[in-house]
Motif scaffolding. Structure first.
Motif, short mmCIF file in Angstrom:
data_model
loop_
_atom_site.label_atom_id
_atom_site.label_comp_id
_atom_site.label_asym_id
_atom_site.label_seq_id
_atom_site.Cartn_x
_atom_site.Cartn_y
_atom_site.Cartn_z
N SER A 19 0.83 -1.20 0.00
CA SER A 19 0.00 0.00 0.00
C SER A 19 0.86 1.25 0.00
N GLU A 20 0.40 2.25 -0.73
CA GLU A 20 1.13 3.52 -0.82
C GLU A 20 0.74 4.50 0.29
N ASP A 21 -0.40 4.28 0.90
CA ASP A 21 -0.97 5.22 1.86
C ASP A 21 -0.68 4.76 3.29
N ALA A 22 -0.11 5.64 4.10
CA ALA A 22 0.26 5.29 5.48
C ALA A 22 -0.95 4.90 6.31
N ASP A 23 -2.06 5.60 6.17
CA ASP A 23 -3.26 5.25 6.93
C ASP A 23 -3.80 3.88 6.53
N ARG A 24 -3.77 3.62 5.25
CA ARG A 24 -4.24 2.31 4.76
C ARG A 24 -3.33 1.20 5.25
N ARG A 25 -2.02 1.44 5.25
CA ARG A 25 -1.08 0.43 5.77
C ARG A 25 -1.40 0.11 7.22
N ALA A 26 -1.67 1.15 8.01
CA ALA A 26 -2.00 0.95 9.43
C ALA A 26 -3.29 0.15 9.57
N GLU A 27 -4.30 0.47 8.76
CA GLU A 27 -5.56 -0.26 8.80
C GLU A 27 -5.35 -1.74 8.46
N LEU A 28 -4.57 -1.99 7.42
CA LEU A 28 -4.31 -3.37 7.01
C LEU A 28 -3.54 -4.14 8.08
N ARG A 29 -2.57 -3.48 8.67
CA ARG A 29 -1.79 -4.14 9.73
C ARG A 29 -2.65 -4.43 10.95
#
Length: 79
Positions: A55-65
């Protein structure tokens, strides 16, 4: 060879992707939901980890993690 096997297909796409790619990350999240519905929690977690890495988006990365809302969506049958 991988026709009709979308989860396996997306794992191969992810392995071949060398740079962040939101479409592959989204496809991995979908695969994680399907795996969770089948009871494959380890496969779901692995797919979400790969999705976060792509993912390119930091917020999305956090959500996925954090699980990518996997439990709520898989119970609702979303995806």
């Amino acid at each position: 060879m991988l026709d009709g096997r979308p989860d396996r297909q997306v794992r191969h796409r992810a392995a071949a992707t060398g740079t962040p790619d939101e479409s592959v990350a989204a496809a991995l999240q979908d695969a994680a939901r399907r795996a969770a519905r089948r009871g494959g929690i380890a496969a779901a977690v692995t797919a979400l980890e790969h999705a976060a890495a792509l993912s390119e988006d930091a917020d999305r990365r956090a959500e996925l993690r954090a699980g990518g809302n996997l439990t709520e969506r898989s119970k609702a049958g979303d995806g």
